[in-house]
Design an enzyme around this catalytic site. Structure first.
Site, PDB file in Angstrom:
ATOM      1  N   HIS A 134      47.694  16.753  17.678  1.00  0.00           N
ATOM      2  CA  HIS A 134      47.151  16.934  19.004  1.00  0.00           C
ATOM      3  C   HIS A 134      45.934  16.718  19.363  1.00  0.00           C
ATOM      4  CE1 HIS A 134      46.502  20.389  22.141  1.00  0.00           C
ATOM      5  NE2 HIS A 134      45.290  20.213  21.756  1.00  0.00           N
ATOM      6  N   GLU A 135      44.926  16.724  18.420  1.00  0.00           N
ATOM      7  CA  GLU A 135      43.580  16.207  18.589  1.00  0.00           C
ATOM      8  C   GLU A 135      43.261  14.729  18.630  1.00  0.00           C
ATOM      9  OE1 GLU A 135      41.285  17.944  19.466  1.00  0.00           O
ATOM     10  OE2 GLU A 135      42.211  19.839  19.013  1.00  0.00           O
ATOM     11  N   HIS A 178      43.978  13.723  22.187  1.00  0.00           N
ATOM     12  CA  HIS A 178      42.837  13.442  23.014  1.00  0.00           C
ATOM     13  C   HIS A 178      41.931  12.297  22.707  1.00  0.00           C
ATOM     14  CE1 HIS A 178      43.352  17.521  24.384  1.00  0.00           C
ATOM     15  NE2 HIS A 178      43.400  18.233  23.165  1.00  0.00           N
TER      16      HIS A 178
END
Length: 361
Positions: free
Chosen positions: A9-10, A13
């Site tokens: 997920h990160e 980003h």
């Protein structure tokens, strides 16, 4: 298991931020005091925190882990300021924020597509192979050989779509469109709640209408077809998750059914004992849920940021700082409350509260 999914997920980003020319100052898996870490040649500190219940990427110009802007970012030199997160146009900020949940979905689609390509696709037509006597389907007059075309307007393509549509809706009257001998009819019925045991002997509840499937068929899947199957299965899970969330919000489902990290750890351990394939499928399921939850329009979550960016894009100016501050306080309180509720439920499912009650008694 949560650690790798948080990393996925990160990293979404992080990598989109890099493509947009934004400097990442910190990439953290977990919160709190640093256990281990290093700084790369781009000046990004990579670290692991002692509380492994999430993670974050803090970009230049961010005041904290939830991307609240630093009051001093505008006073930076022009070159340095151009690489801060708040200095980017709203579409870039939205792309960076959306990249986290999108990466979770893509990760799950890749896993499910891989399963389809390697193992083929089980094709079971949505036809009643048999009707359970005394069931909701039996009382509604369904017969063996009836084909379920749609449930409450939701198209049914395979037999597996039927439990996906009814398992979380006990007692709700549903409209089934049924094809029998070339003609369609609409039947109303309410799924009934049953209690079953999983392979580990634990009881769980689900709703059924009383249809037995016909003999399944296994079809090979090409590499080109596999992503479409993964996408379809991911969408089914997202849709069901949204329906369950709606039940929580409307009171049709008790908050006691909510689970958190402790329960996820228990179930992932159980899934691992069933084999690698079972564990990998469970990872895909949690990745989908992680992406879905982060898109909820709550401040502190990615969906909350996207909501503010949508406002900014429409009004041509950011929301007032005071409004953002109060929204993030509300979001923080909501997330903390949710974590307390699910942790309480998790510990209860492990028998902690019953054990304490017995000791007191």
């Amino acid at each position: 298991m949560l650690g790798p999914l948080v990393f996925v997920h990160e990293y979404g980003h992080y990598i989109v931020g890099r493509w947009c020319g934004v400097k990442a100052e910190t990439f953290s898996i977990g919160f709190g005091r640093k256990l281990v870490g290093w700084t790369d040649k781009r000046g990004t500190e990579w670290k692991i925190g002692w509380l492994p219940l999430g993670g974050y990427v803090q970009f230049a110009g961010d005041r904290d882990a939830v991307s609240q802007p630093d009051a001093e970012w505008q006073s930076l030199p022009a070159e340095e300021r151009s690489h801060t997160f708040p200095a980017q146009p709203v579409w870039k900020r939205a792309a960076i924020v959306a990249a986290g949940p999108v990466t979770n979905f893509l990760f799950a689609i890749l896993i499910l597509a891989g399963f389809a390509w390697v193992g083929g696709k089980v094709v079971t037509p949505p036809v009643a192979g048999a009707i359970e006597i005394g069931s909701a389907a039996d009382e509604a007059g369904l017969r063996a050989g009836d084909r379920i075309v749609a449930i409450d307007g939701r198209a049914i393509a395979t037999f597996g779509d039927i439990p996906m549509a009814v398992a979380h809706r006990p007692g709700e009257v549903m409209q089934l469109r049924v094809l029998r001998e070339g003609s369609e009819r609409t039947v109303a019925l309410a799924p009934r709640l049953i209690t079953e045991k999983d392979p580990f002997g634990k009881e769980y509840e689900r709703a059924i209408i009383g249809l037995a499937p016909p003999p399944p068929q296994l079809e090979p899947v090409s590499l080109i077809e596999a992503p479409a199957i993964g996408l379809h299965q991911t969408w089914q899970i997202v849709r069901q998750t949204g329906e369950v969330l709606g039940q929580f919000l409307t009171g049709r489902r008790s908050i006691k059914d909510m689970n958190g990290p402790v329960k996820i750890a228990e179930i992932s351990g159980q899934a691992a004992t069933l084999g690698v394939a079972s564990l990998i499928f469970f990872i895909a399921l949690i990745s989908i849920n992680l992406g879905f939850i982060n898109l909820l329009p709550l401040p502190m979550l990615d969906g909350g940021h996207l909501l503010f960016y949508a406002y900014e894009a429409i009004r041509r100016r950011p929301a007032p700082l005071r409004v953002q501050e109060w929204a993030f306080r509300f979001g923080f309180a909501a997330v903390v409350t949710l974590m307390l509720v699910v942790t309480f439920n998790d510990l209860g499912s492990l028998g902690l509260w019953d054990g304490i009650a017995r000791l007191i008694g």
